[in-house]
Motif scaffolding. Sequence first.
Motif, PDB file in Angstrom:
ATOM      1  N   ASP A   3       0.835  -1.193   0.000  1.00  0.00           N
ATOM      2  CA  ASP A   3       0.000   0.000   0.000  1.00  0.00           C
ATOM      3  C   ASP A   3       0.873   1.247   0.000  1.00  0.00           C
ATOM      4  O   ASP A   3       1.885   1.304   0.715  1.00  0.00           O
ATOM      5  CB  ASP A   3      -0.911   0.028   1.228  1.00  0.00           C
ATOM      6  N   ASP A   5       0.399   5.450   0.387  1.00  0.00           N
ATOM      7  CA  ASP A   5      -0.466   6.603   0.638  1.00  0.00           C
ATOM      8  C   ASP A   5       0.156   7.813  -0.047  1.00  0.00           C
ATOM      9  O   ASP A   5       1.337   8.116   0.160  1.00  0.00           O
ATOM     10  CB  ASP A   5      -0.609   6.865   2.140  1.00  0.00           C
ATOM     11  N   ASP A  43      -9.940   2.807  -9.334  1.00  0.00           N
ATOM     12  CA  ASP A  43     -11.194   2.406  -8.685  1.00  0.00           C
ATOM     13  C   ASP A  43     -11.714   1.078  -9.236  1.00  0.00           C
ATOM     14  O   ASP A  43     -12.908   0.892  -9.454  1.00  0.00           O
ATOM     15  CB  ASP A  43     -12.250   3.504  -8.823  1.00  0.00           C
ATOM     16  N   GLY A  57      -9.387  10.546  -2.864  1.00  0.00           N
ATOM     17  CA  GLY A  57     -10.400   9.528  -2.622  1.00  0.00           C
ATOM     18  C   GLY A  57     -10.357   8.375  -3.603  1.00  0.00           C
ATOM     19  O   GLY A  57     -10.982   7.349  -3.374  1.00  0.00           O
ATOM     20  N   GLN A  58      -9.609   8.534  -4.690  1.00  0.00           N
ATOM     21  CA  GLN A  58      -9.525   7.458  -5.669  1.00  0.00           C
ATOM     22  C   GLN A  58      -8.420   6.480  -5.294  1.00  0.00           C
ATOM     23  O   GLN A  58      -7.487   6.816  -4.552  1.00  0.00           O
ATOM     24  CB  GLN A  58      -9.301   8.017  -7.070  1.00  0.00           C
ATOM     25  N   VAL A  59      -8.536   5.263  -5.814  1.00  0.00           N
ATOM     26  CA  VAL A  59      -7.565   4.203  -5.551  1.00  0.00           C
ATOM     27  C   VAL A  59      -7.021   3.722  -6.884  1.00  0.00           C
ATOM     28  O   VAL A  59      -7.780   3.386  -7.796  1.00  0.00           O
ATOM     29  CB  VAL A  59      -8.222   3.029  -4.790  1.00  0.00           C
ATOM     30  N   GLN A  61      -4.464   0.986  -8.805  1.00  0.00           N
ATOM     31  CA  GLN A  61      -3.781  -0.295  -8.623  1.00  0.00           C
ATOM     32  C   GLN A  61      -2.899  -0.582  -9.826  1.00  0.00           C
ATOM     33  O   GLN A  61      -3.308  -0.373 -10.977  1.00  0.00           O
ATOM     34  CB  GLN A  61      -4.802  -1.415  -8.461  1.00  0.00           C
ATOM     35  N   THR A  66      -1.007  -0.779  -4.433  1.00  0.00           N
ATOM     36  CA  THR A  66      -2.268  -0.054  -4.340  1.00  0.00           C
ATOM     37  C   THR A  66      -1.943   1.345  -3.815  1.00  0.00           C
ATOM     38  O   THR A  66      -1.355   1.483  -2.739  1.00  0.00           O
ATOM     39  CB  THR A  66      -3.255  -0.745  -3.394  1.00  0.00           C
ATOM     40  N   TYR A  68      -3.359   4.866  -2.539  1.00  0.00           N
ATOM     41  CA  TYR A  68      -4.509   5.557  -1.981  1.00  0.00           C
ATOM     42  C   TYR A  68      -4.237   7.056  -2.068  1.00  0.00           C
ATOM     43  O   TYR A  68      -3.288   7.550  -1.473  1.00  0.00           O
ATOM     44  CB  TYR A  68      -4.741   5.141  -0.524  1.00  0.00           C
ATOM     45  N   ASN A  70      -5.028  10.649  -1.120  1.00  0.00           N
ATOM     46  CA  ASN A  70      -5.685  11.300  -0.004  1.00  0.00           C
ATOM     47  C   ASN A  70      -5.664  12.824  -0.141  1.00  0.00           C
ATOM     48  O   ASN A  70      -4.739  13.384  -0.716  1.00  0.00           O
ATOM     49  CB  ASN A  70      -4.961  10.918   1.309  1.00  0.00           C
TER      50      ASN A  70
END
Length: 73
Positions: A3, A5, A43, A57-59, A61, A66, A68, A70
């Motif tokens: 992950d 951020d 997403d 707010g979107q993700v 990959q 992944t 994130y 923010n």
Amino acid sequence: MQDIDFELDRDFVELNQLLKLVGLCDSGGAGKAIVASGAVAVDGVQELRKTCKIHAGQVVQIEDFTIYVNAPA
């Protein structure tokens, strides 16, 4: 899976630039090639637009990563 951020400091970031900013490629051009290869999903949906606007707010990959996205704290 790893992950990542990413704190967005503006309204949006282009997808190819996001890949560069988080260190998954060396340049925006390399980011465009990765997106064009079909390896990126936003997403949960495959994204082929290299300069797709990514908002807080979107993700995103890509392979085992992944990202994130923010909003700033």
